[in-house]
Write a protein that holds these residues in place. Sequence first.
Motif, PDB file in Angstrom:
ATOM      1  N   THR A 104    -100.913 -55.052  -6.702  1.00  0.00           N
ATOM      2  CA  THR A 104    -101.342 -53.762  -6.804  1.00  0.00           C
ATOM      3  C   THR A 104    -100.677 -53.184  -5.713  1.00  0.00           C
ATOM      4  N   ASN A 105    -100.770 -53.761  -4.447  1.00  0.00           N
ATOM      5  CA  ASN A 105    -100.013 -52.967  -3.358  1.00  0.00           C
ATOM      6  C   ASN A 105     -98.735 -52.891  -3.334  1.00  0.00           C
ATOM      7  N   PHE A 106     -97.693 -53.782  -4.132  1.00  0.00           N
ATOM      8  CA  PHE A 106     -96.401 -53.540  -4.240  1.00  0.00           C
ATOM      9  C   PHE A 106     -96.063 -52.164  -5.201  1.00  0.00           C
ATOM     10  N   GLU A 107     -97.201 -52.085  -6.049  1.00  0.00           N
ATOM     11  CA  GLU A 107     -96.861 -51.256  -7.292  1.00  0.00           C
ATOM     12  C   GLU A 107     -97.173 -49.701  -6.622  1.00  0.00           C
ATOM     13  N   THR A 108     -98.240 -49.803  -5.750  1.00  0.00           N
ATOM     14  CA  THR A 108     -98.660 -48.476  -5.136  1.00  0.00           C
ATOM     15  C   THR A 108     -97.544 -48.089  -3.906  1.00  0.00           C
ATOM     16  N   LEU A 109     -96.903 -49.213  -3.341  1.00  0.00           N
ATOM     17  CA  LEU A 109     -96.167 -48.813  -2.121  1.00  0.00           C
ATOM     18  C   LEU A 109     -94.762 -48.388  -2.909  1.00  0.00           C
ATOM     19  N   LEU A 110     -94.380 -49.115  -4.154  1.00  0.00           N
ATOM     20  CA  LEU A 110     -93.309 -48.519  -4.775  1.00  0.00           C
ATOM     21  C   LEU A 110     -93.320 -47.511  -5.203  1.00  0.00           C
ATOM     22  N   THR A 111     -94.304 -46.820  -5.790  1.00  0.00           N
ATOM     23  CA  THR A 111     -94.444 -45.499  -6.379  1.00  0.00           C
ATOM     24  C   THR A 111     -94.332 -44.662  -5.319  1.00  0.00           C
ATOM     25  N   ARG A 112     -95.028 -44.963  -4.236  1.00  0.00           N
ATOM     26  CA  ARG A 112     -94.792 -43.792  -2.948  1.00  0.00           C
ATOM     27  C   ARG A 112     -93.474 -43.841  -2.597  1.00  0.00           C
ATOM     28  N   ALA A 113     -92.653 -45.016  -2.470  1.00  0.00           N
ATOM     29  CA  ALA A 113     -91.382 -45.106  -1.971  1.00  0.00           C
ATOM     30  C   ALA A 113     -90.399 -44.428  -2.932  1.00  0.00           C
ATOM     31  N   GLU A 114     -90.689 -44.370  -4.371  1.00  0.00           N
ATOM     32  CA  GLU A 114     -89.711 -43.839  -5.182  1.00  0.00           C
ATOM     33  C   GLU A 114     -89.718 -42.160  -5.240  1.00  0.00           C
ATOM     34  N   LYS A 115     -90.839 -41.777  -4.495  1.00  0.00           N
ATOM     35  CA  LYS A 115     -91.065 -40.183  -4.467  1.00  0.00           C
ATOM     36  C   LYS A 115     -90.469 -39.726  -3.381  1.00  0.00           C
ATOM     37  N   ARG A 116     -90.259 -40.388  -2.349  1.00  0.00           N
ATOM     38  CA  ARG A 116     -89.905 -39.791  -1.008  1.00  0.00           C
ATOM     39  C   ARG A 116     -88.554 -40.446  -0.359  1.00  0.00           C
ATOM     40  N   PRO A 117     -87.929 -39.748   0.359  1.00  0.00           N
ATOM     41  CA  PRO A 117     -86.597 -40.474   1.028  1.00  0.00           C
ATOM     42  C   PRO A 117     -87.022 -41.758   1.817  1.00  0.00           C
ATOM     43  N   PRO A 118     -86.099 -42.772   1.841  1.00  0.00           N
ATOM     44  CA  PRO A 118     -86.707 -43.938   2.614  1.00  0.00           C
ATOM     45  C   PRO A 118     -86.954 -43.566   4.090  1.00  0.00           C
ATOM     46  N   HIS A 119     -86.245 -42.490   4.777  1.00  0.00           N
ATOM     47  CA  HIS A 119     -86.747 -42.428   6.229  1.00  0.00           C
ATOM     48  C   HIS A 119     -88.156 -41.782   6.392  1.00  0.00           C
ATOM     49  N   LEU A 120     -88.676 -41.547   5.404  1.00  0.00           N
ATOM     50  CA  LEU A 120     -90.131 -40.880   5.567  1.00  0.00           C
ATOM     51  C   LEU A 120     -91.082 -42.114   5.346  1.00  0.00           C
ATOM     52  N   LEU A 121     -90.682 -43.154   5.232  1.00  0.00           N
ATOM     53  CA  LEU A 121     -91.684 -44.415   4.831  1.00  0.00           C
ATOM     54  C   LEU A 121     -91.866 -44.995   6.467  1.00  0.00           C
ATOM     55  N   SER A 122     -92.917 -45.614   6.693  1.00  0.00           N
ATOM     56  CA  SER A 122     -93.224 -46.232   7.997  1.00  0.00           C
ATOM     57  C   SER A 122     -92.428 -47.472   8.067  1.00  0.00           C
ATOM     58  N   GLU A 123     -92.253 -47.911   9.339  1.00  0.00           N
ATOM     59  CA  GLU A 123     -91.494 -49.238   9.466  1.00  0.00           C
ATOM     60  C   GLU A 123     -92.268 -50.413   8.734  1.00  0.00           C
ATOM     61  N   ASP A 124     -93.741 -50.303   8.758  1.00  0.00           N
ATOM     62  CA  ASP A 124     -94.475 -51.438   8.089  1.00  0.00           C
ATOM     63  C   ASP A 124     -94.172 -51.435   6.622  1.00  0.00           C
ATOM     64  N   GLU A 125     -94.079 -50.276   6.203  1.00  0.00           N
ATOM     65  CA  GLU A 125     -93.724 -50.073   4.545  1.00  0.00           C
ATOM     66  C   GLU A 125     -92.467 -50.706   4.290  1.00  0.00           C
ATOM     67  N   LEU A 126     -91.435 -50.138   5.000  1.00  0.00           N
ATOM     68  CA  LEU A 126     -90.327 -50.741   4.823  1.00  0.00           C
ATOM     69  C   LEU A 126     -90.110 -52.298   4.941  1.00  0.00           C
ATOM     70  N   LEU A 127     -91.001 -52.807   5.874  1.00  0.00           N
ATOM     71  CA  LEU A 127     -90.808 -54.259   6.059  1.00  0.00           C
ATOM     72  C   LEU A 127     -91.534 -54.861   4.913  1.00  0.00           C
ATOM     73  N   SER A 128     -92.542 -54.210   4.526  1.00  0.00           N
ATOM     74  CA  SER A 128     -93.437 -54.748   3.362  1.00  0.00           C
ATOM     75  C   SER A 128     -92.797 -54.856   1.989  1.00  0.00           C
ATOM     76  N   LEU A 129     -91.885 -54.095   1.724  1.00  0.00           N
ATOM     77  CA  LEU A 129     -91.231 -53.749   0.366  1.00  0.00           C
ATOM     78  C   LEU A 129     -90.613 -55.243  -0.220  1.00  0.00           C
ATOM     79  N   PRO A 130     -89.786 -55.655   0.560  1.00  0.00           N
ATOM     80  CA  PRO A 130     -88.965 -56.922   0.241  1.00  0.00           C
ATOM     81  C   PRO A 130     -89.682 -58.331   0.002  1.00  0.00           C
ATOM     82  N   LEU A 131     -90.816 -58.179   1.034  1.00  0.00           N
ATOM     83  CA  LEU A 131     -91.796 -59.215   0.992  1.00  0.00           C
ATOM     84  C   LEU A 131     -92.490 -59.297  -0.245  1.00  0.00           C
ATOM     85  N   LEU A 132     -93.224 -58.304  -0.562  1.00  0.00           N
ATOM     86  CA  LEU A 132     -94.053 -57.847  -1.918  1.00  0.00           C
ATOM     87  C   LEU A 132     -93.332 -58.113  -3.091  1.00  0.00           C
TER      88      LEU A 132
END
Length: 338
Positions: A26-54
């Motif tokens: 659920t966390n991965f799907e939610t984060l992925l949906t948010r990441a697909e709707k905005r440029p990568p530089h608008l994501l927080s550092e924690d979100e960017l680090l969480s994506l490959p782990l999830l």
Amino acid sequence: MSVSAGNDVVRQSLASFRLEREADWTNFETLLTRAEKRPPHLLSEDELLSLPLLYRSALSSLSVARATSLDNALVAYLEALCLRGYFYLYGARRGLRQRIGDFFLHDWPHAIRDLWRETWVSVGLTAVGTLAGFWLVAADKGWYDAIIPASLAGGRNPDASAEMLRSVLYGGGNHFLSGFAAYLFTHNVQVAILAFALGFAFALPSVLLILMNGCVLGAMFQIYAAKGLGFELGGWLAIHGTTEIFAIILAGAAGMRIGTSIAFPGELPRMAAAAHAGRIAATAMVGVVVMLLFAGLLEGIGRQTITSDTARYAIGGAMLSLWIAYFYLFRMVRHGDS
């Protein structure tokens, strides 16, 4: 063990599997949906680090789900989720608009600048061919028919009257003018494509084609100049000619880059040198096609509507200045401002 008891075990395993891992999905799907709707530089550092782990966690869950033959709906869900994650993390994220912008702002001008040596050689060959064609026809009228086929000359030859030649330049919808202009454009497109495509033969065909194209230009100028219409012909050609001839010069330069890289690969293996040269030359050649399209528009519109010599030279000069600034000066200004 009964069938119902076995089904109970499967359901308990599935429930336990979901309970342990569903929060990560659920966390991965939610984060992925948010990441697909905005440029990568608008994501927080924690979100960017969480994506490959999830993403790796979802892949692990999918592997387990497939191996244990769990619920098919769950397997399909995890496959779709992992596919989305793969395309976001490892796929090309640039859209078509951005790729086109990169080509016109960076790739094409960079390729043309990289071909500057070959471009100067191509300019020199065009000048030599033009002078040779002019001199040969001036010395012997028979050379005109050898350079330009009679079927395409349409009566424009050394024996044509000044009135007939002038009517070609200012006749608007004149049949001769339309045929000759179409011939020039078709001829120049063919030369540009062949000068590039045959460059692999150690650049010799490219050199000969550029020389021959100059000869055609020189022969044509001679018959008009002999009747006192050289300046007028220059204006008629300038509208589209500065773009068209420049495109042929660049196509010849691209072909020569491939040919010389094959003949003289330097420290690289011959195929590696050819591949590297091919990438630069192909980028330049895509741009040459764009230039030829521009030349076709300028020729089609300007030939019919503009009859002032001053306006013709102004348009031709402006187009040449635009191309030179785009290829060679824009980078200097941009670097100077940075």
